[in-house]
Design a protein around this motif. Structure first.
Motif, PDB file in Angstrom:
ATOM      1  N   TYR A 167       0.800  -1.223   0.000  1.00 23.81           N
ATOM      2  CA  TYR A 167       0.000   0.000   0.000  1.00 23.81           C
ATOM      3  C   TYR A 167       0.833   1.274   0.000  1.00 23.81           C
ATOM      4  N   GLY A 168       2.141   1.140  -0.119  1.00 29.95           N
ATOM      5  CA  GLY A 168       2.997   2.306  -0.047  1.00 29.95           C
ATOM      6  C   GLY A 168       3.114   3.049  -1.370  1.00 29.95           C
ATOM      7  N   VAL A 169       3.141   4.355  -1.290  1.00 30.46           N
ATOM      8  CA  VAL A 169       3.371   5.218  -2.456  1.00 30.46           C
ATOM      9  C   VAL A 169       4.655   5.995  -2.207  1.00 30.46           C
ATOM     10  N   ARG A 170       5.610   5.857  -3.109  1.00 29.97           N
ATOM     11  CA  ARG A 170       6.900   6.533  -2.933  1.00 29.97           C
ATOM     12  C   ARG A 170       6.760   8.016  -3.261  1.00 29.97           C
ATOM     13  N   LEU A 171       7.202   8.851  -2.332  1.00 33.85           N
ATOM     14  CA  LEU A 171       7.146  10.293  -2.511  1.00 33.85           C
ATOM     15  C   LEU A 171       8.456  10.815  -3.102  1.00 33.85           C
ATOM     16  N   ARG A 172       8.453  12.054  -3.496  1.00 35.62           N
ATOM     17  CA  ARG A 172       9.623  12.626  -4.174  1.00 35.62           C
ATOM     18  C   ARG A 172      10.875  12.624  -3.313  1.00 35.62           C
ATOM     19  N   ASP A 173      10.706  12.748  -1.999  1.00 35.10           N
ATOM     20  CA  ASP A 173      11.876  12.796  -1.119  1.00 35.10           C
ATOM     21  C   ASP A 173      12.381  11.410  -0.738  1.00 35.10           C
ATOM     22  N   GLY A 174      11.784  10.351  -1.325  1.00 36.23           N
ATOM     23  CA  GLY A 174      12.223   8.987  -1.046  1.00 36.23           C
ATOM     24  C   GLY A 174      11.485   8.315   0.085  1.00 36.23           C
ATOM     25  N   TYR A 176       7.891   6.956   2.047  1.00 35.55           N
ATOM     26  CA  TYR A 176       6.744   6.188   1.561  1.00 35.55           C
ATOM     27  C   TYR A 176       5.511   6.537   2.380  1.00 35.55           C
ATOM     28  N   LYS A 177       4.420   6.810   1.681  1.00 35.74           N
ATOM     29  CA  LYS A 177       3.151   7.101   2.338  1.00 35.74           C
ATOM     30  C   LYS A 177       2.219   5.909   2.152  1.00 35.74           C
ATOM     31  N   LEU A 178       1.640   5.440   3.259  1.00 35.02           N
ATOM     32  CA  LEU A 178       0.678   4.340   3.196  1.00 35.02           C
ATOM     33  C   LEU A 178      -0.696   4.902   2.846  1.00 35.02           C
ATOM     34  N   GLU A 214       0.320  12.191   8.513  1.00 30.22           N
ATOM     35  CA  GLU A 214      -0.189  13.299   7.710  1.00 30.22           C
ATOM     36  C   GLU A 214      -1.643  13.011   7.369  1.00 30.22           C
ATOM     37  N   ASN A 215      -2.554  13.785   7.969  1.00 32.09           N
ATOM     38  CA  ASN A 215      -3.993  13.596   7.751  1.00 32.09           C
ATOM     39  C   ASN A 215      -4.433  12.169   8.059  1.00 32.09           C
ATOM     40  N   GLY A 216      -3.827  11.590   9.088  1.00 28.94           N
ATOM     41  CA  GLY A 216      -4.200  10.250   9.511  1.00 28.94           C
ATOM     42  C   GLY A 216      -3.482   9.131   8.786  1.00 28.94           C
ATOM     43  N   TYR A 217      -2.670   9.460   7.781  1.00 26.98           N
ATOM     44  CA  TYR A 217      -1.933   8.448   7.023  1.00 26.98           C
ATOM     45  C   TYR A 217      -0.474   8.435   7.463  1.00 26.98           C
ATOM     46  N   LEU A 218       0.082   7.256   7.583  1.00 27.02           N
ATOM     47  CA  LEU A 218       1.451   7.111   8.047  1.00 27.02           C
ATOM     48  C   LEU A 218       2.435   7.323   6.901  1.00 27.02           C
ATOM     49  N   ILE A 219       3.505   8.055   7.193  1.00 26.43           N
ATOM     50  CA  ILE A 219       4.604   8.248   6.243  1.00 26.43           C
ATOM     51  C   ILE A 219       5.871   7.685   6.877  1.00 26.43           C
ATOM     52  N   VAL A 220       6.509   6.763   6.187  1.00 24.04           N
ATOM     53  CA  VAL A 220       7.778   6.189   6.650  1.00 24.04           C
ATOM     54  C   VAL A 220       8.892   6.988   5.988  1.00 24.04           C
ATOM     55  N   LYS A 221       9.634   7.701   6.807  1.00 23.44           N
ATOM     56  CA  LYS A 221      10.652   8.615   6.290  1.00 23.44           C
ATOM     57  C   LYS A 221      11.951   7.906   5.900  1.00 23.44           C
TER      58      LYS A 221
END
Length: 238
Positions: A167-174, A176-178, A214-221
């Motif tokens: 369910y992870g989406v890779r963000l520009r900074d590397g 991942y947002k679930l 972020e808005n209830g969604y977890l971001i793995v830095k």
């Protein structure tokens, strides 16, 4: 005991969140009925005998095992394309878990008679079923390994990597947002830990800057930090 290779740790069969292609089940879907359920609806309880095998069309269903003391342990979460209740069809016994919807969910209801007929007549369908059962066997073996040999952090980190994989989406900074939400209690059921233990681990990860909300969604830095923990050299069996 040395930990598995990194590629093995994030292989699909290691994830407790199962997601398959519902096209593999097409031969029986045309003869099934469809039913929608609200969140937290019990489909069947542990030991119940039901007339159907179930396949997730949309949503998620958690399969839980309960002990005689009422303690709960999640075995896996059936996502889109995953069937459940098939063992009770094959061995004619009661269901071994309790099945409960995690979200608003739509299921295919396949009669056990029709399911058995397809097994007898369709080798391709048999292979689909065997692959699904193999996936679940590997998952249960993985859960047994974690319960027997791994510490609390390992279990939570492993589950997070599994969630990122599905369910992870890779963000520009590397990072991942679930794109799904889950509670600490749900993670506790999945890892066999207490909610307090899971909350403390998430608090530690937050303080270390490894995760954020972020808005209830977890971001793995820092996904690499989680991976490094799972493959560190000092994992030895006493």
């Amino acid at each position: 005991m040395t930990k598995n290779n990194l590629s093995d740790l994030i292989a699909p069969y290691m994830s407790p969140w199962l997601s398959l292609d519902d096209k593999d089940w097409e031969p029986i879907l045309k003869d099934s009925s469809v039913k929608s359920y609200e969140r937290s609806t019990v489909i069947y309880q542990q030991g119940d005998v039901t007339p159907y095998v179930y396949l997730v069309k949309e949503g998620r269903v958690v399969l839980d095992l309960y002990g005689i003391n009422g303690r709960r342990r999640s075995i896996y979460i059936a996502d889109k394309g995953t069937c459940f209740g098939e063992l009770a069809c094959l061995d004619q016994l009661g269901n071994y878990c309790t099945a409960t919807t995690c979200t608003k969910t739509t299921l295919y209801l396949i009669s056990k008679k029709r399911f058995t007929e397809e097994i007898c007549q369709n080798p391709d369908f048999c292979m689909t079923l065997l692959k699904a059962l193999s996936l679940k066997t590997r998952l249960i073996t993985s859960l047994l390994e974690q319960m027997s040999f791994n510490d609390s952090n390992y279990r939570v980190y492993h589950s997070l990597l599994s969630l990122i994989q599905l369910y992870g989406v890779r963000l520009r900074d590397g990072s991942y947002k679930l794109n799904i939400k889950f509670t600490h209690q749900e993670m506790a059921y999945q890892t066999g830990l207490s909610r307090v233990s899971v909350s403390n681990i998430f608090l530690s990860l937050t303080n270390e800057g490894l995760i954020e909300k972020e808005n209830g969604y977890l971001i793995v830095k820092d996904i690499q930090a989680l991976k490094d923990y799972l493959i560190k050299d000092e994992w030895k069996e006493e």
